[in-house]
Write an enzyme that holds these catalytic residues in place. Structure first.
Site, PDB file in Angstrom:
ATOM      1  CB  SER A 124      -7.904   2.976   2.833  1.00 28.56           C
ATOM      2  OG  SER A 124      -7.242   2.297   3.875  1.00 28.56           O
ATOM      3  CB  SER A 155      -8.559  -0.337   5.433  1.00 26.44           C
ATOM      4  OG  SER A 155      -9.182   0.861   5.805  1.00 26.44           O
ATOM      5  CE  LYS A 210      -4.003   1.693   2.665  1.00 23.33           C
ATOM      6  NZ  LYS A 210      -4.859   1.345   3.820  1.00 23.33           N
TER       7      LYS A 210
END
Length: 470
Positions: A155, A179, A79
Protein backbone atom coordinates in the site's frame (compact mmCIF):
# COMPACT_ATOMS: atom_id res chain seq x y z
CA UNK A 1 24.60 15.72 -11.47
CA UNK A 2 21.50 17.51 -10.11
CA UNK A 3 20.97 17.40 -6.37
CA UNK A 4 17.76 15.36 -6.69
CA UNK A 5 19.85 12.58 -8.24
CA UNK A 6 22.07 12.17 -5.17
CA UNK A 7 21.55 9.76 -2.27
CA UNK A 8 20.57 10.98 1.19
CA UNK A 9 24.01 10.34 2.70
CA UNK A 10 25.68 12.64 0.13
CA UNK A 11 23.01 15.33 0.44
CA UNK A 12 23.26 15.48 4.23
CA UNK A 13 27.07 15.64 4.07
CA UNK A 14 26.89 18.47 1.52
CA UNK A 15 24.47 20.45 3.70
CA UNK A 16 26.56 19.94 6.85
CA UNK A 17 29.75 21.13 5.14
CA UNK A 18 28.10 24.00 3.28
CA UNK A 19 28.84 22.49 -0.13
CA UNK A 20 25.11 22.84 -0.82
CA UNK A 21 22.41 24.67 1.08
CA UNK A 22 19.37 22.86 2.39
CA UNK A 23 17.24 25.27 0.37
CA UNK A 24 19.05 24.26 -2.82
CA UNK A 25 18.43 20.61 -1.99
CA UNK A 26 14.73 21.17 -1.36
CA UNK A 27 14.29 23.36 -4.45
CA UNK A 28 15.97 20.74 -6.62
CA UNK A 29 13.53 18.10 -5.42
CA UNK A 30 10.55 20.43 -5.80
CA UNK A 31 11.59 21.04 -9.39
CA UNK A 32 11.84 17.29 -9.96
CA UNK A 33 8.38 16.80 -8.48
CA UNK A 34 7.00 19.48 -10.78
CA UNK A 35 8.60 17.69 -13.72
CA UNK A 36 7.49 14.09 -13.14
CA UNK A 37 4.69 13.99 -10.59
CA UNK A 38 1.92 15.26 -12.91
CA UNK A 39 2.38 11.98 -14.81
CA UNK A 40 3.28 9.60 -11.96
CA UNK A 41 0.84 10.98 -9.35
CA UNK A 42 2.88 9.76 -6.38
CA UNK A 43 2.98 12.94 -4.28
CA UNK A 44 -0.51 13.94 -3.17
CA UNK A 45 -0.13 16.92 -0.83
CA UNK A 46 2.95 18.94 -1.74
CA UNK A 47 4.44 20.84 1.22
CA UNK A 48 6.58 23.26 -0.77
CA UNK A 49 6.32 26.32 1.47
CA UNK A 50 6.78 24.30 4.66
CA UNK A 51 9.77 22.47 3.20
CA UNK A 52 11.45 25.69 2.07
CA UNK A 53 10.89 27.25 5.49
CA UNK A 54 12.46 24.22 7.20
CA UNK A 55 15.38 24.35 4.78
CA UNK A 56 16.02 28.02 5.46
CA UNK A 57 16.03 27.27 9.18
CA UNK A 58 18.58 24.51 8.62
CA UNK A 59 20.78 26.90 6.67
CA UNK A 60 20.54 29.54 9.41
CA UNK A 61 21.57 26.97 12.00
CA UNK A 62 24.58 25.89 9.96
CA UNK A 63 25.61 29.53 9.43
CA UNK A 64 25.41 30.03 13.20
CA UNK A 65 27.79 27.13 13.76
CA UNK A 66 25.22 24.70 15.17
CA UNK A 67 25.76 20.98 14.70
CA UNK A 68 23.31 19.51 12.21
CA UNK A 69 21.78 16.05 12.31
CA UNK A 70 22.72 13.03 10.19
CA UNK A 71 19.87 13.72 7.74
CA UNK A 72 20.33 17.50 7.54
CA UNK A 73 18.32 18.94 4.65
CA UNK A 74 17.23 15.57 3.25
CA UNK A 75 13.65 15.63 1.85
CA UNK A 76 11.33 12.70 2.48
CA UNK A 77 7.78 11.74 1.53
CA UNK A 78 5.21 10.42 4.00
CA UNK A 79 2.36 8.02 3.32
CA UNK A 80 -1.14 9.53 3.45
CA UNK A 81 -1.97 7.45 6.54
CA UNK A 82 0.93 8.81 8.63
CA UNK A 83 0.38 12.18 10.34
CA UNK A 84 2.39 15.31 9.60
CA UNK A 85 1.57 18.15 12.00
CA UNK A 86 -0.74 20.74 10.46
CA UNK A 87 -1.50 18.63 7.37
CA UNK A 88 -4.61 16.50 6.72
CA UNK A 89 -4.13 12.76 7.19
CA UNK A 90 -6.62 11.81 4.51
CA UNK A 91 -6.12 8.04 4.12
CA UNK A 92 -6.96 8.78 0.48
CA UNK A 93 -10.68 9.26 1.15
CA UNK A 94 -12.77 12.45 0.99
CA UNK A 95 -14.20 11.58 4.41
CA UNK A 96 -10.87 12.53 6.03
CA UNK A 97 -10.01 15.39 3.71
CA UNK A 98 -10.08 17.85 6.64
CA UNK A 99 -8.65 15.52 9.30
CA UNK A 100 -5.68 17.78 10.14
CA UNK A 101 -2.97 16.21 12.29
CA UNK A 102 -2.19 18.01 15.54
CA UNK A 103 1.28 16.46 15.83
CA UNK A 104 3.84 14.52 13.81
CA UNK A 105 3.66 10.75 13.92
CA UNK A 106 6.54 9.29 15.91
CA UNK A 107 8.61 8.28 12.85
CA UNK A 108 8.04 11.66 11.18
CA UNK A 109 9.23 13.38 14.36
CA UNK A 110 12.29 11.10 14.47
CA UNK A 111 13.29 11.91 10.91
CA UNK A 112 12.63 15.62 11.43
CA UNK A 113 14.78 15.61 14.61
CA UNK A 114 17.63 14.15 12.53
CA UNK A 115 17.35 17.10 10.14
CA UNK A 116 15.21 15.57 7.41
CA UNK A 117 12.43 17.63 5.84
CA UNK A 118 8.96 16.30 4.91
CA UNK A 119 8.26 17.42 1.37
CA UNK A 120 4.85 15.87 0.76
CA UNK A 121 2.32 13.17 1.48
CA UNK A 122 2.23 10.19 -0.89
CA UNK A 123 -0.52 8.11 -2.43
CA UNK A 124 -1.83 4.74 -1.28
CA UNK A 125 -4.97 2.57 -1.69
CA UNK A 126 -8.03 4.14 -0.07
CA UNK A 127 -7.93 3.53 3.70
CA UNK A 128 -5.13 0.98 3.00
CA UNK A 129 -8.01 -1.44 2.34
CA UNK A 130 -8.85 -1.00 -1.33
CA UNK A 131 -6.17 -3.39 -2.59
CA UNK A 132 -2.46 -3.68 -3.36
CA UNK A 133 -2.46 -1.14 -6.19
CA UNK A 134 -1.95 2.47 -5.06
CA UNK A 135 -5.23 3.98 -6.20
CA UNK A 136 -7.17 6.19 -3.81
CA UNK A 137 -10.62 7.68 -4.14
CA UNK A 138 -9.28 11.13 -3.31
CA UNK A 139 -6.17 11.18 -5.52
CA UNK A 140 -6.56 8.51 -8.22
CA UNK A 141 -3.94 6.11 -9.60
CA UNK A 142 -0.19 6.22 -9.09
CA UNK A 143 1.82 4.99 -12.07
CA UNK A 144 4.84 2.72 -12.05
CA UNK A 145 7.74 4.78 -13.50
CA UNK A 146 9.07 1.73 -15.35
CA UNK A 147 5.80 0.84 -17.09
CA UNK A 148 2.41 2.45 -16.49
CA UNK A 149 0.71 -0.81 -17.48
CA UNK A 150 2.08 -2.39 -14.28
CA UNK A 151 1.16 -1.48 -10.72
CA UNK A 152 3.75 0.25 -8.55
CA UNK A 153 2.45 -1.92 -5.72
CA UNK A 154 1.19 -0.85 -2.35
CA UNK A 155 0.00 0.00 0.00
CA UNK A 156 2.98 2.39 0.27
CA UNK A 157 3.19 2.75 -3.50
CA UNK A 158 3.42 6.52 -3.60
CA UNK A 159 6.61 6.48 -1.57
CA UNK A 160 8.15 3.75 -3.70
CA UNK A 161 7.46 5.72 -6.87
CA UNK A 162 8.62 9.05 -5.39
CA UNK A 163 11.96 7.58 -4.33
CA UNK A 164 12.45 5.67 -7.59
CA UNK A 165 11.79 8.77 -9.72
CA UNK A 166 14.02 11.13 -7.73
CA UNK A 167 11.26 13.14 -6.06
CA UNK A 168 12.79 12.38 -2.65
CA UNK A 169 15.78 10.28 -1.55
CA UNK A 170 13.78 8.78 1.34
CA UNK A 171 10.18 7.71 1.79
CA UNK A 172 8.28 6.75 4.92
CA UNK A 173 5.68 4.04 4.45
CA UNK A 174 4.37 1.22 6.57
CA UNK A 175 4.17 -2.51 6.05
CA UNK A 176 1.61 -5.02 7.26
CA UNK A 177 2.42 -7.84 4.88
CA UNK A 178 4.48 -6.40 2.05
CA UNK A 179 3.40 -2.77 1.85
CA UNK A 180 6.93 -1.36 1.66
CA UNK A 181 8.67 -4.41 0.22
CA UNK A 182 6.36 -4.87 -2.77
CA UNK A 183 6.51 -1.24 -4.01
CA UNK A 184 10.28 -1.31 -3.49
CA UNK A 185 10.61 -4.44 -5.62
CA UNK A 186 8.18 -3.23 -8.30
CA UNK A 187 9.87 0.20 -8.51
CA UNK A 188 13.53 -0.83 -8.23
CA UNK A 189 14.43 0.62 -4.83
CA UNK A 190 15.27 -0.72 -1.35
CA UNK A 191 13.02 -0.85 1.71
CA UNK A 192 13.14 -2.08 5.28
CA UNK A 193 10.34 -3.80 7.18
CA UNK A 194 11.64 -3.82 10.77
CA UNK A 195 11.04 -6.24 13.61
CA UNK A 196 7.77 -5.65 15.43
CA UNK A 197 8.79 -3.33 18.30
CA UNK A 198 11.96 -1.95 16.68
CA UNK A 199 10.45 1.38 15.56
CA UNK A 200 8.05 3.14 17.93
CA UNK A 201 4.67 4.26 16.63
CA UNK A 202 1.35 5.57 17.89
CA UNK A 203 -1.46 4.08 15.84
CA UNK A 204 -4.21 6.22 17.39
CA UNK A 205 -4.49 8.21 14.17
CA UNK A 206 -8.23 8.50 13.68
CA UNK A 207 -9.38 8.69 17.31
CA UNK A 208 -8.28 8.34 20.94
CA UNK A 209 -8.58 4.54 21.11
CA UNK A 210 -5.89 2.04 20.23
CA UNK A 211 -6.67 -0.37 17.37
CA UNK A 212 -6.99 -4.12 17.84
CA UNK A 213 -4.17 -6.63 18.22
CA UNK A 214 -3.74 -7.38 14.51
CA UNK A 215 -3.37 -3.70 13.67
CA UNK A 216 -0.89 -3.29 16.50
CA UNK A 217 1.08 -6.48 15.92
CA UNK A 218 1.23 -6.68 12.11
CA UNK A 219 1.83 -3.03 11.14
CA UNK A 220 5.32 -1.51 11.19
CA UNK A 221 6.62 1.76 9.77
CA UNK A 222 9.33 1.26 7.18
CA UNK A 223 11.63 3.48 5.11
CA UNK A 224 12.39 3.49 1.37
CA UNK A 225 15.72 4.52 -0.15
CA UNK A 226 17.63 4.09 -3.39
CA UNK A 227 20.74 2.73 -1.67
CA UNK A 228 21.27 0.37 1.24
CA UNK A 229 23.53 2.96 2.90
CA UNK A 230 20.62 5.42 2.92
CA UNK A 231 18.32 2.71 4.26
CA UNK A 232 20.79 2.03 7.06
CA UNK A 233 20.87 5.72 7.99
CA UNK A 234 17.05 5.80 8.14
CA UNK A 235 17.07 2.66 10.27
CA UNK A 236 19.46 4.18 12.77
CA UNK A 237 17.29 7.28 12.96
CA UNK A 238 13.92 5.56 13.39
CA UNK A 239 14.84 2.90 15.98
CA UNK A 240 14.45 3.28 19.72
CA UNK A 241 11.83 3.60 22.42
CA UNK A 242 9.14 6.22 22.95
CA UNK A 243 6.58 6.76 25.73
CA UNK A 244 3.79 6.73 23.14
CA UNK A 245 4.55 3.12 22.25
CA UNK A 246 4.87 0.64 25.14
CA UNK A 247 5.62 -2.10 22.59
CA UNK A 248 8.91 -0.55 21.44
CA UNK A 249 11.91 -2.45 22.76
CA UNK A 250 15.31 -0.98 23.79
CA UNK A 251 17.45 -3.39 21.77
CA UNK A 252 20.91 -2.45 20.37
CA UNK A 253 20.93 -1.42 16.71
CA UNK A 254 23.70 -3.89 15.96
CA UNK A 255 23.91 -7.37 17.46
CA UNK A 256 26.87 -9.52 18.35
CA UNK A 257 28.90 -10.79 15.38
CA UNK A 258 28.10 -14.36 14.40
CA UNK A 259 30.77 -17.06 14.28
CA UNK A 260 31.93 -18.41 10.94
CA UNK A 261 30.27 -17.83 7.58
CA UNK A 262 26.66 -16.80 8.10
CA UNK A 263 24.24 -19.47 6.90
CA UNK A 264 21.63 -18.29 4.41
CA UNK A 265 18.57 -20.42 3.68
CA UNK A 266 17.28 -19.97 0.14
CA UNK A 267 13.56 -20.61 -0.47
CA UNK A 268 12.75 -19.83 -4.08
CA UNK A 269 9.15 -21.03 -4.08
CA UNK A 270 7.59 -20.72 -0.61
CA UNK A 271 4.77 -23.21 -0.18
CA UNK A 272 5.44 -24.78 -3.59
CA UNK A 273 2.76 -22.73 -5.33
CA UNK A 274 4.90 -21.68 -8.28
CA UNK A 275 7.31 -18.86 -9.08
CA UNK A 276 7.97 -16.94 -12.30
CA UNK A 277 11.28 -17.59 -14.10
CA UNK A 278 12.40 -13.95 -13.75
CA UNK A 279 11.88 -14.12 -9.99
CA UNK A 280 13.75 -17.42 -9.85
CA UNK A 281 16.63 -15.81 -11.76
CA UNK A 282 16.71 -12.82 -9.39
CA UNK A 283 17.01 -15.14 -6.39
CA UNK A 284 19.81 -17.09 -8.09
CA UNK A 285 21.70 -13.85 -8.82
CA UNK A 286 21.33 -12.67 -5.24
CA UNK A 287 22.39 -16.11 -4.00
CA UNK A 288 25.56 -15.95 -6.13
CA UNK A 289 26.30 -12.46 -4.81
CA UNK A 290 26.04 -13.67 -1.22
CA UNK A 291 28.16 -16.74 -1.91
CA UNK A 292 30.88 -14.58 -3.43
CA UNK A 293 30.69 -12.30 -0.40
CA UNK A 294 31.48 -15.22 1.92
CA UNK A 295 28.02 -16.34 3.06
CA UNK A 296 27.19 -20.03 3.43
CA UNK A 297 24.22 -20.25 1.08
CA UNK A 298 22.02 -23.36 1.17
CA UNK A 299 18.78 -24.32 -0.58
CA UNK A 300 16.13 -25.49 1.89
CA UNK A 301 12.70 -27.06 1.20
CA UNK A 302 10.46 -24.35 2.67
CA UNK A 303 9.81 -21.86 5.45
CA UNK A 304 8.10 -23.01 8.67
CA UNK A 305 4.35 -23.66 8.74
CA UNK A 306 3.74 -21.88 5.43
CA UNK A 307 0.08 -22.77 4.80
CA UNK A 308 -0.96 -22.42 8.45
CA UNK A 309 0.76 -19.04 8.77
CA UNK A 310 -0.73 -17.84 5.47
CA UNK A 311 -4.28 -18.63 6.59
CA UNK A 312 -3.75 -17.09 10.04
CA UNK A 313 -2.26 -13.94 8.56
CA UNK A 314 -5.35 -13.29 6.46
CA UNK A 315 -8.00 -14.28 8.98
CA UNK A 316 -6.69 -12.25 11.94
CA UNK A 317 -7.15 -8.76 10.41
CA UNK A 318 -10.44 -9.71 8.76
CA UNK A 319 -11.79 -10.94 12.10
CA UNK A 320 -10.67 -7.72 13.78
CA UNK A 321 -12.40 -5.27 11.50
CA UNK A 322 -15.41 -7.41 10.45
CA UNK A 323 -17.73 -5.82 13.08
CA UNK A 324 -17.03 -2.35 11.62
CA UNK A 325 -16.99 -3.42 7.98
CA UNK A 326 -20.52 -2.21 7.09
CA UNK A 327 -19.56 1.34 8.10
CA UNK A 328 -16.01 1.25 6.75
CA UNK A 329 -16.95 0.00 3.29
CA UNK A 330 -19.02 3.16 2.71
CA UNK A 331 -15.81 5.21 2.91
CA UNK A 332 -14.03 3.26 0.18
CA UNK A 333 -15.85 4.67 -2.83
CA UNK A 334 -17.21 2.80 -5.83
CA UNK A 335 -15.53 -0.59 -6.14
CA UNK A 336 -13.15 0.14 -3.28
CA UNK A 337 -14.70 -2.59 -1.15
CA UNK A 338 -14.11 -5.39 -3.64
CA UNK A 339 -10.68 -6.42 -2.36
CA UNK A 340 -11.84 -6.92 1.22
CA UNK A 341 -15.04 -8.62 0.09
CA UNK A 342 -12.99 -11.06 -1.98
CA UNK A 343 -10.57 -11.56 0.91
CA UNK A 344 -13.42 -12.39 3.27
CA UNK A 345 -14.57 -15.13 0.91
CA UNK A 346 -11.11 -16.74 0.94
CA UNK A 347 -10.39 -16.04 4.61
CA UNK A 348 -13.69 -15.66 6.49
CA UNK A 349 -13.76 -13.97 9.91
CA UNK A 350 -13.44 -16.27 12.92
CA UNK A 351 -15.85 -16.52 15.83
CA UNK A 352 -14.70 -16.09 19.45
CA UNK A 353 -13.21 -19.57 19.94
CA UNK A 354 -11.75 -19.39 16.44
CA UNK A 355 -10.02 -16.10 17.24
CA UNK A 356 -8.44 -17.67 20.32
CA UNK A 357 -7.10 -20.48 18.11
CA UNK A 358 -5.73 -17.94 15.62
CA UNK A 359 -3.93 -16.05 18.39
CA UNK A 360 -2.44 -19.32 19.64
CA UNK A 361 -1.30 -20.20 16.13
CA UNK A 362 0.28 -16.75 15.80
CA UNK A 363 2.49 -17.43 18.82
CA UNK A 364 3.35 -20.89 17.52
CA UNK A 365 4.36 -19.52 14.13
CA UNK A 366 6.66 -16.98 15.75
CA UNK A 367 8.28 -19.75 17.80
CA UNK A 368 8.77 -21.95 14.73
CA UNK A 369 10.35 -19.10 12.79
CA UNK A 370 12.65 -18.27 15.72
CA UNK A 371 13.86 -21.87 15.70
CA UNK A 372 14.33 -21.83 11.91
CA UNK A 373 16.28 -18.55 12.01
CA UNK A 374 18.42 -19.86 14.86
CA UNK A 375 19.72 -22.46 12.41
CA UNK A 376 19.76 -20.10 9.42
CA UNK A 377 20.31 -16.49 10.55
CA UNK A 378 19.28 -15.24 7.09
CA UNK A 379 16.56 -16.25 4.66
CA UNK A 380 16.68 -15.27 0.98
CA UNK A 381 13.43 -15.41 -0.97
CA UNK A 382 11.05 -13.57 -3.29
CA UNK A 383 9.21 -10.38 -2.44
CA UNK A 384 6.52 -11.26 -4.96
CA UNK A 385 6.55 -14.49 -6.95
CA UNK A 386 5.67 -12.78 -10.25
CA UNK A 387 6.80 -9.66 -12.10
CA UNK A 388 4.70 -6.55 -11.38
CA UNK A 389 1.09 -7.27 -12.29
CA UNK A 390 -1.50 -5.02 -13.91
CA UNK A 391 -3.14 -2.32 -11.74
CA UNK A 392 -6.13 -3.54 -9.77
CA UNK A 393 -5.75 -7.25 -10.52
CA UNK A 394 -6.47 -8.10 -6.87
CA UNK A 395 -9.86 -6.36 -7.00
CA UNK A 396 -10.97 -7.66 -10.39
CA UNK A 397 -12.31 -11.06 -9.33
CA UNK A 398 -11.66 -13.90 -6.89
CA UNK A 399 -8.96 -15.44 -9.08
CA UNK A 400 -7.11 -12.13 -9.28
CA UNK A 401 -7.31 -11.57 -5.54
CA UNK A 402 -6.08 -15.07 -4.76
CA UNK A 403 -3.24 -14.78 -7.31
CA UNK A 404 -1.98 -11.56 -5.76
CA UNK A 405 -2.31 -12.92 -2.21
CA UNK A 406 -0.30 -15.96 -3.24
CA UNK A 407 2.32 -13.82 -4.94
CA UNK A 408 3.06 -11.89 -1.74
CA UNK A 409 2.91 -14.95 0.52
CA UNK A 410 6.46 -14.75 1.89
CA UNK A 411 5.85 -11.12 2.88
CA UNK A 412 2.64 -12.14 4.65
CA UNK A 413 4.02 -15.01 6.69
CA UNK A 414 7.24 -13.20 7.65
CA UNK A 415 5.08 -10.33 8.89
CA UNK A 416 3.11 -12.77 11.02
CA UNK A 417 6.43 -14.05 12.38
CA UNK A 418 7.35 -10.47 13.37
CA UNK A 419 10.84 -10.64 11.86
CA UNK A 420 12.75 -8.00 9.88
CA UNK A 421 13.25 -7.98 6.12
CA UNK A 422 15.03 -5.81 3.57
CA UNK A 423 13.91 -5.68 -0.06
CA UNK A 424 16.79 -4.96 -2.44
CA UNK A 425 16.90 -4.68 -6.25
CA UNK A 426 18.75 -7.28 -8.31
CA UNK A 427 18.66 -5.74 -11.80
CA UNK A 428 16.33 -5.72 -14.77
CA UNK A 429 14.35 -8.54 -16.34
CA UNK A 430 14.45 -9.04 -20.13
CA UNK A 431 11.25 -6.97 -20.41
CA UNK A 432 12.98 -4.01 -18.74
CA UNK A 433 11.13 -4.22 -15.42
CA UNK A 434 13.07 -4.20 -12.14
CA UNK A 435 13.58 -7.39 -10.17
CA UNK A 436 14.33 -7.81 -6.48
CA UNK A 437 14.53 -10.14 -3.51
CA UNK A 438 14.08 -9.92 0.23
CA UNK A 439 16.48 -10.88 2.99
CA UNK A 440 14.84 -11.91 6.27
CA UNK A 441 16.56 -12.39 9.61
CA UNK A 442 16.02 -13.08 13.31
CA UNK A 443 14.03 -10.66 15.41
CA UNK A 444 15.98 -7.43 16.01
CA UNK A 445 18.77 -8.41 13.61
CA UNK A 446 18.02 -5.81 10.97
CA UNK A 447 21.78 -5.35 10.85
CA UNK A 448 22.18 -8.81 9.31
CA UNK A 449 19.55 -8.01 6.66
CA UNK A 450 21.21 -4.70 5.81
CA UNK A 451 24.70 -6.20 5.58
CA UNK A 452 23.48 -8.94 3.24
CA UNK A 453 21.50 -6.45 1.16
CA UNK A 454 24.67 -4.36 0.86
CA UNK A 455 26.50 -7.39 -0.51
CA UNK A 456 23.76 -7.87 -3.12
CA UNK A 457 23.83 -4.18 -4.05
CA UNK A 458 27.64 -4.19 -4.30
CA UNK A 459 27.43 -7.00 -6.82
CA UNK A 460 24.28 -6.08 -8.77
CA UNK A 461 24.16 -2.28 -8.55
CA UNK A 462 21.60 0.49 -8.01
CA UNK A 463 18.77 0.97 -10.54
CA UNK A 464 17.32 4.38 -9.72
CA UNK A 465 16.52 7.27 -10.01
CA UNK A 466 14.74 6.72 -13.29
CA UNK A 467 12.95 9.04 -15.69
CA UNK A 468 9.36 7.82 -16.15
CA UNK A 469 8.79 5.57 -19.16
CA UNK A 470 5.58 6.80 -20.76
Amino acid sequence: MPLWNKPATELAAAVRTGEASALEVVDSHLARIAEVNPYLNAVTQLLADRARSAARNTDRRRAAGEELGPLAGVPFTVKESTPIAGVPTTFGTPHFRDHVATADAVPVARLRAAGAIPIGHSNMPTLILAGMHSRSELYGDTRNPWDARRTPGGSSGGDGVAVAAGMAPLGLGNDSGGSVRIPASFCGVAALNPTTGRFPADQRVIGPDDPGPASQGLVTDGPFARTVADLRLAYETLAGTDLRDPRAVPVPLYGEPLDGPIRVAVVTDPGGRGVHPTVRRAIAEASDALSDAGYDVREVPDVPRMDEAFDTYHRLPVTEFAPNWPAVRKLLGEGGDRYIELTMRSAPPADGPGLIRLMSTWTGVRRSWAEFLHEYPLLLGPVFTEPPVEPGLESRDQAGRDRVASGMRLCSVSTLAGVPAVAVPTGLAPDGLPTGVQLISRAFREDLCLAAAQAVEDRLGVLTPIDPRR
